[in-house]
Write a protein that holds these residues in place. Structure first.
Motif, mmCIF file in Angstrom:
data_model
loop_
_atom_site.group_PDB
_atom_site.id
_atom_site.type_symbol
_atom_site.label_atom_id
_atom_site.label_comp_id
_atom_site.label_asym_id
_atom_site.label_seq_id
_atom_site.Cartn_x
_atom_site.Cartn_y
_atom_site.Cartn_z
ATOM 1 N N TRP A 136 3.300 7.983 2.027
ATOM 2 C CA TRP A 136 3.352 7.940 0.561
ATOM 3 C C TRP A 136 2.221 7.058 0.042
ATOM 4 N N ARG A 137 1.598 7.491 -1.039
ATOM 5 C CA ARG A 137 0.552 6.665 -1.650
ATOM 6 C C ARG A 137 0.463 6.957 -3.142
ATOM 7 N N ASN A 138 -0.024 5.954 -3.858
ATOM 8 C CA ASN A 138 -0.426 6.130 -5.256
ATOM 9 C C ASN A 138 -1.715 5.339 -5.465
ATOM 10 N N THR A 139 -2.064 5.036 -6.687
ATOM 11 C CA THR A 139 -3.337 4.353 -6.935
ATOM 12 C C THR A 139 -3.314 2.899 -6.473
ATOM 13 N N GLU A 140 -2.124 2.354 -6.213
ATOM 14 C CA GLU A 140 -2.007 0.943 -5.829
ATOM 15 C C GLU A 140 -1.616 0.736 -4.372
ATOM 16 N N TYR A 141 -0.814 1.657 -3.833
ATOM 17 C CA TYR A 141 -0.279 1.473 -2.488
ATOM 18 C C TYR A 141 -0.602 2.669 -1.602
ATOM 19 N N GLN A 142 -0.634 2.415 -0.293
ATOM 20 C CA GLN A 142 -0.752 3.495 0.682
ATOM 21 C C GLN A 142 0.056 3.117 1.916
ATOM 22 N N PHE A 143 1.047 3.942 2.238
ATOM 23 C CA PHE A 143 1.896 3.705 3.395
ATOM 24 C C PHE A 143 1.866 4.931 4.298
ATOM 25 N N GLU A 144 1.699 4.698 5.587
ATOM 26 C CA GLU A 144 1.700 5.784 6.554
ATOM 27 C C GLU A 144 2.703 5.494 7.662
ATOM 28 N N GLN A 145 3.239 6.556 8.224
ATOM 29 C CA GLN A 145 4.195 6.486 9.333
ATOM 30 C C GLN A 145 5.395 5.607 9.007
ATOM 31 N N LEU A 146 5.886 5.736 7.765
ATOM 32 C CA LEU A 146 7.153 5.125 7.411
ATOM 33 C C LEU A 146 8.276 5.884 8.124
ATOM 34 N N VAL A 147 9.463 5.281 8.168
ATOM 35 C CA VAL A 147 10.608 6.022 8.704
ATOM 36 C C VAL A 147 10.904 7.205 7.779
ATOM 37 N N LYS A 148 11.453 8.256 8.330
ATOM 38 C CA LYS A 148 11.792 9.416 7.511
ATOM 39 C C LYS A 148 12.999 9.078 6.640
ATOM 40 N N LEU B 87 9.913 6.031 -5.422
ATOM 41 C CA LEU B 87 8.914 4.997 -5.131
ATOM 42 C C LEU B 87 7.916 4.848 -6.267
ATOM 43 N N GLN B 88 7.544 5.960 -6.902
ATOM 44 C CA GLN B 88 6.631 5.871 -8.035
ATOM 45 C C GLN B 88 7.293 5.177 -9.218
ATOM 46 N N VAL B 89 8.568 5.430 -9.429
ATOM 47 C CA VAL B 89 9.301 4.721 -10.490
ATOM 48 C C VAL B 89 9.262 3.224 -10.235
ATOM 49 N N LEU B 90 9.516 2.825 -8.991
ATOM 50 C CA LEU B 90 9.514 1.399 -8.652
ATOM 51 C C LEU B 90 8.141 0.786 -8.858
ATOM 52 N N SER B 91 7.103 1.522 -8.499
ATOM 53 C CA SER B 91 5.737 1.030 -8.699
ATOM 54 C C SER B 91 5.449 0.828 -10.183
ATOM 55 N N VAL B 92 5.869 1.780 -10.999
ATOM 56 C CA VAL B 92 5.658 1.675 -12.447
ATOM 57 C C VAL B 92 6.455 0.513 -13.035
ATOM 58 N N LEU B 93 7.622 0.257 -12.475
ATOM 59 C CA LEU B 93 8.437 -0.875 -12.924
ATOM 60 C C LEU B 93 7.839 -2.221 -12.529
ATOM 61 N N GLY B 94 6.869 -2.204 -11.632
ATOM 62 C CA GLY B 94 6.270 -3.444 -11.172
ATOM 63 C C GLY B 94 7.007 -4.083 -10.017
ATOM 64 N N ILE B 95 7.875 -3.329 -9.355
ATOM 65 C CA ILE B 95 8.565 -3.853 -8.171
ATOM 66 C C ILE B 95 7.570 -3.902 -7.015
ATOM 67 N N PRO B 96 7.362 -5.062 -6.400
ATOM 68 C CA PRO B 96 6.376 -5.149 -5.310
ATOM 69 C C PRO B 96 6.834 -4.359 -4.090
ATOM 70 N N LEU B 97 5.938 -3.539 -3.564
ATOM 71 C CA LEU B 97 6.249 -2.700 -2.407
ATOM 72 C C LEU B 97 5.455 -3.169 -1.199
ATOM 73 N N ASN B 98 6.136 -3.275 -0.071
ATOM 74 C CA ASN B 98 5.449 -3.542 1.188
ATOM 75 C C ASN B 98 6.126 -2.734 2.281
ATOM 76 N N LEU B 99 5.517 -2.671 3.451
ATOM 77 C CA LEU B 99 5.985 -1.801 4.522
ATOM 78 C C LEU B 99 7.435 -2.093 4.899
ATOM 79 N N THR B 100 7.766 -3.352 5.052
ATOM 80 C CA THR B 100 9.123 -3.723 5.470
ATOM 81 C C THR B 100 10.146 -3.313 4.422
ATOM 82 N N PHE B 101 9.851 -3.613 3.167
ATOM 83 C CA PHE B 101 10.779 -3.306 2.085
ATOM 84 C C PHE B 101 10.976 -1.800 1.938
ATOM 85 N N VAL B 102 9.884 -1.028 1.977
ATOM 86 C CA VAL B 102 9.994 0.424 1.798
ATOM 87 C C VAL B 102 10.756 1.045 2.964
ATOM 88 N N ASN B 103 10.511 0.596 4.185
ATOM 89 C CA ASN B 103 11.264 1.109 5.329
ATOM 90 C C ASN B 103 12.750 0.775 5.213
#
Length: 423
Positions: free
Chosen positions: A242-254, A266-282
């Motif tokens: 998953w990626r947008n203009t701010e984040y790029q994540f590869e090989q996340l869990v399905k 995930l895009q809603v969360l990004s727009v809300l300003g919720i910080p995303l990182n690999l651990t949190f998204v997984n």
């Protein structure tokens, strides 16, 4: 207050939630009546203040419930206070309102029903309209920072739309409820876009938006995020990307929910300003699930429950099943008669080995013979007078490496869940 009304109110004060639900079913002649005037008038009388809350309204043909669930889960993990209104429910009416991920007590629901009844006076409300107002009362009382509102039908004239969204979400657009929303994707998109408000952020999960949706976004000057343009996702053997203009994540869990809905959330969360990182998204992808959506309740044989009830949903379900390695797939299906039964079953024909067709014994329920009639070319098609009988018969013949897929309606899934939980 008149004396007869005082007596009625005193009588209703002792009602159980089941008595209230029976009452809601009786006070309006139709299950659905489009329009916002009546429900808006009662809402104004309730004097509910939602001005200090962030409102996220989610519309779409499919994917609303799981998208709401993932947004909810993320906000909870971030320590936010969250309330969700969704429908319909599976086993318990209280499922329709979640506060901090939990249902409320029957007593709290009954008190909120009383408040709506006082406010409505002589105004007639449908079951869904009454329930929506009751949910808004409960959510306001909860002091939650974020309210996530799932549209029941369409968007423009749905009772939820009396509330102005701070963020609007459209998960998907396809044909369903045509008698209310129109017979083309373009017409349905107009109804979905009714939740837009001038200048607000809008997240579109539909990868092929009709021109009418593009026109609505342009005319209102919304801040739009489009799937496949502003955010992207993919599923490979290695995982979820998953990626947008701010984040790029590869090989996340399905994700446990459909990938398109996870990407939209995930895009809603990004727009809300919720910080995303690999651990949190997984963590989010492994924890977000919703009853009746690709829900595996047993193994050996695998038993999957899904509320898919229109062609768009069954196409996605067929894709999911075709990617798995099952010896045979046994479909237990019950549907409502006003759905497009033939087009809804067609996507699954290639991956289903045998069909256990069940009569759905509820208002608007289709008889098993209606399902059988559209499967006349299939090798093994059986007819049952209830979902329970069809499910039990499927269990008797299933090999441990098979999949029993129970789908077609919320009622179908609820009947299987009731049977399983009762054992």
């Amino acid at each position: 207050m008149s004396e007869p009304y005082s007596q009625k109110a005193a009588f209703q004060a002792a009602w159980s939630i089941d008595q209230w639900l029976n009452y809601l079913s009786e006070i309006h002649p139709a299950n659905i009546e489009m329009g916002l005037e009546r429900v808006a008038a009662v809402f104004q009388r309730l004097n509910v203040d939602l001005s200090n809350k962030t409102i996220i309204t989610v519309a779409g043909t499919n994917g609303k419930g799981t998208t709401c669930a993932m947004i909810e889960q993320a906000l909870l993990l971030q320590g936010k206070t969250v309330a969700v209104f969704s429908s319909p429910h599976l086993l318990d009416y209280r499922e329709r309102v979640r506060i901090q991920g939990e249902m409320l007590s029957q007593a709290q629901h009954c008190l909120a029903f009383i408040e709506v009844e006082k406010a409505r006076q002589t105004i007639s409300l449908t079951y869904f309209e009454f329930g929506t107002l009751q949910a808004l009362q409960l959510m306001a009382d909860s002091q939650a920072e974020f309210l996530i509102l799932e549209v029941g039908l369409g968007g423009r004239l749905d009772a939820v739309n009396i509330i102005d969204a701070d963020i609007a979400v459209v998960t998907s657009i396809d044909l369903d409820h045509q008698e209310w929303l129109g017979h083309t994707r373009e017409a349905i998109a107009i109804e979905k876009s009714g939740i837009f408000r001038t200048g607000i952020p809008v997240i579109i999960g539909e990868p092929q938006p009709p021109t009418t949706l593009l026109d609505a976004a342009a005319s209102l000057g919304v801040i739009a995020s489009w799937q496949a343009q502003d955010f992207h996702y993919g599923l490979t053997e290695l995982g979820f990307n998953w990626r947008n203009t701010e984040y790029q994540f590869e090989q996340l869990v399905k994700p446990l929910i459909p990938a398109q809905n996870a990407a939209t959330a995930l895009q809603v969360l990004s727009v809300l300003g919720i910080p995303l990182n690999l651990t949190f998204v997984n963590q989010l992808l492994t924890q977000t699930k919703l009853a009746g959506r690709r829900q595996i309740i047993l193994h050996e044989p695998s038993i999957m429950l899904d509320v898919a009830h229109n062609p768009h949903a069954t196409r996605l379900l067929a894709q999911e099943i075709s990617q798995q390695q099952y010896r045979k797939v046994i479909a237990v299906v019950g549907m409502l008669a006003d759905k497009d039964i033939q087009q809804s079953l067609a996507p699954l024909v290639k991956c289903v080995d045998s069909w256990y067709c069940a009569s759905l014994n509820v208002p608007r329920g289709a008889k098993a013979k209606q399902l059988v009639s559209v499967l006349s070319q299939e090798k093994l098609v059986l007819e049952f007078d209830s979902v329970a009988k069809a499910y039990l018969a499927a269990c008797e013949i299933a090999h441990k490496e098979d999949l029993i897929l129970a789908f077609g309606s919320f009622y179908t899934v609820a009947e299987v869940l009731t049977l399983v939980e009762g054992n």
